[in-house]
Motif scaffolding. Sequence first.
Motif, PDB file in Angstrom:
ATOM      1  N   ARG A   1      -6.504  29.142   6.858  1.00  0.00           N
ATOM      2  CA  ARG A   1      -6.253  27.817   7.579  1.00  0.00           C
ATOM      3  C   ARG A   1      -8.232  27.939   8.386  1.00  0.00           C
ATOM      4  NH1 ARG A   1      -0.750  29.960  10.377  1.00  0.00           N
ATOM      5  NH2 ARG A   1      -1.349  31.730   9.812  1.00  0.00           N
ATOM      6  N   ILE A   2      -8.212  29.655   7.682  1.00  0.00           N
ATOM      7  CA  ILE A   2      -9.880  29.391   8.859  1.00  0.00           C
ATOM      8  C   ILE A   2     -10.855  29.187   8.067  1.00  0.00           C
ATOM      9  CG2 ILE A   2     -11.632  31.015   9.744  1.00  0.00           C
ATOM     10  CD1 ILE A   2      -9.281  30.852  11.360  1.00  0.00           C
ATOM     11  N   ARG A   3     -11.502  27.880   8.313  1.00  0.00           N
ATOM     12  CA  ARG A   3     -12.720  26.926   7.855  1.00  0.00           C
ATOM     13  C   ARG A   3     -13.775  27.186   8.031  1.00  0.00           C
ATOM     14  NH1 ARG A   3     -10.137  22.150   5.908  1.00  0.00           N
ATOM     15  NH2 ARG A   3     -12.554  22.604   4.789  1.00  0.00           N
ATOM     16  N   ALA A   4     -14.194  28.765   8.713  1.00  0.00           N
ATOM     17  CA  ALA A   4     -15.946  29.540   8.645  1.00  0.00           C
ATOM     18  C   ALA A   4     -15.780  30.378   9.679  1.00  0.00           C
ATOM     19  CB  ALA A   4     -16.846  27.829   9.003  1.00  0.00           C
ATOM     20  N   VAL A   5     -17.294  31.102   9.308  1.00  0.00           N
ATOM     21  CA  VAL A   5     -17.127  32.159  10.534  1.00  0.00           C
ATOM     22  C   VAL A   5     -18.537  32.266  11.227  1.00  0.00           C
ATOM     23  CG1 VAL A   5     -16.784  34.418  10.042  1.00  0.00           C
ATOM     24  CG2 VAL A   5     -16.004  33.176   8.900  1.00  0.00           C
ATOM     25  N   SER A   6     -18.800  32.335  12.387  1.00  0.00           N
ATOM     26  CA  SER A   6     -20.212  32.596  13.218  1.00  0.00           C
ATOM     27  C   SER A   6     -19.819  34.505  13.550  1.00  0.00           C
ATOM     28  CB  SER A   6     -19.874  31.824  14.401  1.00  0.00           C
ATOM     29  OG  SER A   6     -20.818  31.954  15.316  1.00  0.00           O
ATOM     30  N   PHE A   7     -20.969  34.775  13.167  1.00  0.00           N
ATOM     31  CA  PHE A   7     -21.152  36.765  13.469  1.00  0.00           C
ATOM     32  C   PHE A   7     -22.414  35.935  13.600  1.00  0.00           C
ATOM     33  CE2 PHE A   7     -22.374  39.817  12.170  1.00  0.00           C
ATOM     34  CZ  PHE A   7     -21.358  41.197  12.843  1.00  0.00           C
ATOM     35  N   THR A   8     -21.971  37.967  14.966  1.00  0.00           N
ATOM     36  CA  THR A   8     -23.558  38.064  15.399  1.00  0.00           C
ATOM     37  C   THR A   8     -23.783  39.233  15.664  1.00  0.00           C
ATOM     38  OG1 THR A   8     -23.340  35.698  17.677  1.00  0.00           O
ATOM     39  CG2 THR A   8     -24.976  38.239  17.843  1.00  0.00           C
ATOM     40  N   GLY A   9     -24.080  39.977  14.980  1.00  0.00           N
ATOM     41  CA  GLY A   9     -24.064  41.662  14.901  1.00  0.00           C
ATOM     42  C   GLY A   9     -24.850  42.148  14.612  1.00  0.00           C
ATOM     43  N   SER A  10     -25.081  43.179  13.655  1.00  0.00           N
ATOM     44  CA  SER A  10     -25.856  44.064  12.899  1.00  0.00           C
ATOM     45  C   SER A  10     -25.944  43.756  11.209  1.00  0.00           C
ATOM     46  CB  SER A  10     -25.931  45.495  12.745  1.00  0.00           C
ATOM     47  OG  SER A  10     -24.436  45.481  12.103  1.00  0.00           O
TER      48      SER A  10
ATOM     49  N   VAL B   1     -21.181  42.828   5.438  1.00  0.00           N
ATOM     50  CA  VAL B   1     -19.942  42.456   5.571  1.00  0.00           C
ATOM     51  C   VAL B   1     -18.887  41.562   5.369  1.00  0.00           C
ATOM     52  CG1 VAL B   1     -17.654  43.962   5.713  1.00  0.00           C
ATOM     53  CG2 VAL B   1     -19.550  45.345   5.677  1.00  0.00           C
ATOM     54  N   VAL B   2     -19.583  40.770   6.624  1.00  0.00           N
ATOM     55  CA  VAL B   2     -18.893  39.026   7.015  1.00  0.00           C
ATOM     56  C   VAL B   2     -18.676  38.658   6.165  1.00  0.00           C
ATOM     57  CG1 VAL B   2     -18.674  37.455   8.554  1.00  0.00           C
ATOM     58  CG2 VAL B   2     -18.654  40.049   9.780  1.00  0.00           C
ATOM     59  N   ALA B   3     -20.439  39.057   5.779  1.00  0.00           N
ATOM     60  CA  ALA B   3     -20.835  37.424   5.141  1.00  0.00           C
ATOM     61  C   ALA B   3     -20.181  37.221   2.861  1.00  0.00           C
ATOM     62  CB  ALA B   3     -22.617  37.504   4.401  1.00  0.00           C
ATOM     63  N   ALA B   4     -20.572  38.459   2.982  1.00  0.00           N
ATOM     64  CA  ALA B   4     -20.277  38.740   1.687  1.00  0.00           C
ATOM     65  C   ALA B   4     -17.834  38.443   1.670  1.00  0.00           C
ATOM     66  CB  ALA B   4     -20.151  40.198   1.319  1.00  0.00           C
ATOM     67  N   THR B   5     -17.381  38.531   2.476  1.00  0.00           N
ATOM     68  CA  THR B   5     -15.814  38.212   2.692  1.00  0.00           C
ATOM     69  C   THR B   5     -15.841  37.094   3.214  1.00  0.00           C
ATOM     70  OG1 THR B   5     -15.560  40.512   4.272  1.00  0.00           O
ATOM     71  CG2 THR B   5     -13.824  39.045   4.161  1.00  0.00           C
ATOM     72  N   ALA B   6     -16.390  36.066   3.003  1.00  0.00           N
ATOM     73  CA  ALA B   6     -16.813  34.597   4.112  1.00  0.00           C
ATOM     74  C   ALA B   6     -16.750  34.065   2.142  1.00  0.00           C
ATOM     75  CB  ALA B   6     -17.624  34.417   4.873  1.00  0.00           C
ATOM     76  N   ALA B   7     -18.234  34.591   2.284  1.00  0.00           N
ATOM     77  CA  ALA B   7     -18.673  34.164   0.499  1.00  0.00           C
ATOM     78  C   ALA B   7     -17.399  33.883  -0.863  1.00  0.00           C
ATOM     79  CB  ALA B   7     -20.027  34.637  -0.249  1.00  0.00           C
ATOM     80  N   SER B   8     -17.156  35.176  -0.119  1.00  0.00           N
ATOM     81  CA  SER B   8     -15.599  35.975  -1.100  1.00  0.00           C
ATOM     82  C   SER B   8     -14.550  34.563  -1.950  1.00  0.00           C
ATOM     83  CB  SER B   8     -14.917  37.011  -1.483  1.00  0.00           C
ATOM     84  OG  SER B   8     -14.507  36.699  -0.533  1.00  0.00           O
ATOM     85  N   GLU B   9     -14.913  34.027  -0.589  1.00  0.00           N
ATOM     86  CA  GLU B   9     -13.289  32.808   0.140  1.00  0.00           C
ATOM     87  C   GLU B   9     -14.616  31.495  -0.206  1.00  0.00           C
ATOM     88  OE1 GLU B   9     -10.247  33.624  -0.131  1.00  0.00           O
ATOM     89  OE2 GLU B   9     -10.273  35.602   0.636  1.00  0.00           O
ATOM     90  N   ILE B  10     -15.009  31.478   0.177  1.00  0.00           N
ATOM     91  CA  ILE B  10     -15.528  30.292  -0.130  1.00  0.00           C
ATOM     92  C   ILE B  10     -15.415  29.213   1.249  1.00  0.00           C
ATOM     93  CG2 ILE B  10     -16.203  28.194  -1.745  1.00  0.00           C
ATOM     94  CD1 ILE B  10     -16.145  30.813  -3.806  1.00  0.00           C
TER      95      ILE B  10
END
Length: 467
Positions: free
Chosen positions: A208-217, A223-232
């Motif tokens: 149900r989460i359709r997109a991610v915004s991340f601010t950090g290192s 890690v966040v990008a890889a996880t989001a990408a694996s879920e397209i």
Amino acid sequence: MTPAETAAPSAVLRVVDPATERIVREVPAATPEEITAVIDRSRAAYATWSATSLEERAAVMRGVAAHLREHVEELAPVVTEEMGKPITEARGEVVKSAWAAEHYADHAAEYLATEHLDSDATSSYVQHLPLGPVLGILPWNAPFWVAFRFCAPALMAGNTCVMKHDPHVPGCATALEEAFRAAGAPEGIFQAVHAATEDVEQIIRDPRIRAVSFTGSDRAGAVVAATAASEIKPAVLELGGSDPCIVLADADLGTAVDVTALSRIINAGQSCIAAKRVIVEDSMHDEFVALLRERLAALVVGDPREESTQVGPIARAELRENLHRQVTDSVAAGATCELGGQLPEGPGFFYPVTLLTEVRPGMTACSEETFGPVAVVIRAADAEDALAIANDTPYGLGAGIWTTTERGEEMAPRIEAGQVAVNGIVKSDPRLPSGGNKRSGYGRELGPHGIREFTNAQQVWVGPVRF
């Protein structure tokens, strides 16, 4: 920018006042069931919120902005208590957050306007539609501003927002959620989830989460990008920076010094877009350093609750230790410490305003992101050398150039950064897109570009075919 740190093993988010080292707040981390319930509410709210008009959404955002402005004196001290920002800056952050909400209330219709394109159709156009619940994974260093940088455009586009704030600022996260509730916002459109870092994957992977915004290192962002990408799932990443500030011989020296000093010490230097590597042309290097030392030495470091304080503490003990390592390693490698550089005694995670000169590429203070009130000055032979030094970094977030206007605009395209300020301070502004390239991330926040990041740019073709 520094990453959100892992929560305590006891599943409690513990807050230590960085000025006193006292524990001021302990908040239980959300259980997997509580996380699921937050997402349930976000998805339910989306069904209604996405169907509201832009005028209705704007009215909600203006109400939230009004609440922030009316309660600055209640909200700002929470920022100061949890991460040590001087109270004067904390007030400014709350007001700036209100500005972001008002800006998107005023301009979302313009930014999301349907774009008509010629084709063989009777009519063809692109419309920008919401995606659904969006997750924001946010840092501690500007807890109100980064929240509104994330949520104001996403909400005005018709999405709902789940905010996973840094575990060291749970009081700020709660205050943000309560601001929406107090302003009468529809239930569930903006929620804070006090999740431990290890539970973030559950949220990202929830369908149900359709997109991610991340601010950090950049490390955590990968890690966040890889996880989001694996879920397209699309993601926007605003990551670390080692931002250059080039000062050439034809610059307005006094203004360049003043703005550089300000850029380096805002939020005790804990800003991703602060000037971190000041690259000065050799012919004016010594004069620049003398003036910069004078400006930095006059700054007041102290209790962030005091109105006179200009530089507060570093947010946490381990961050101060890492900053001091960067300074001592650089001095050991040949840099000159003109000011500061010594760990103070007494309570609190304070670090003196520090000036390092004769820093060369490869030294720690030049190759790593310095998150603290440490100014690093590098000598350049000329403009071409300065450009080469500026781009000699894996990061590409912000950059500054001090020279004539014409020359600065000519040089800007040659700097590998997401934003360049010519004869001014690098800053975030709701009216302008912000973001980086290289290891500083991808995607844009703010401005018209930011609101479109989490939309479906839907092409509509309406027949019959035109001959």
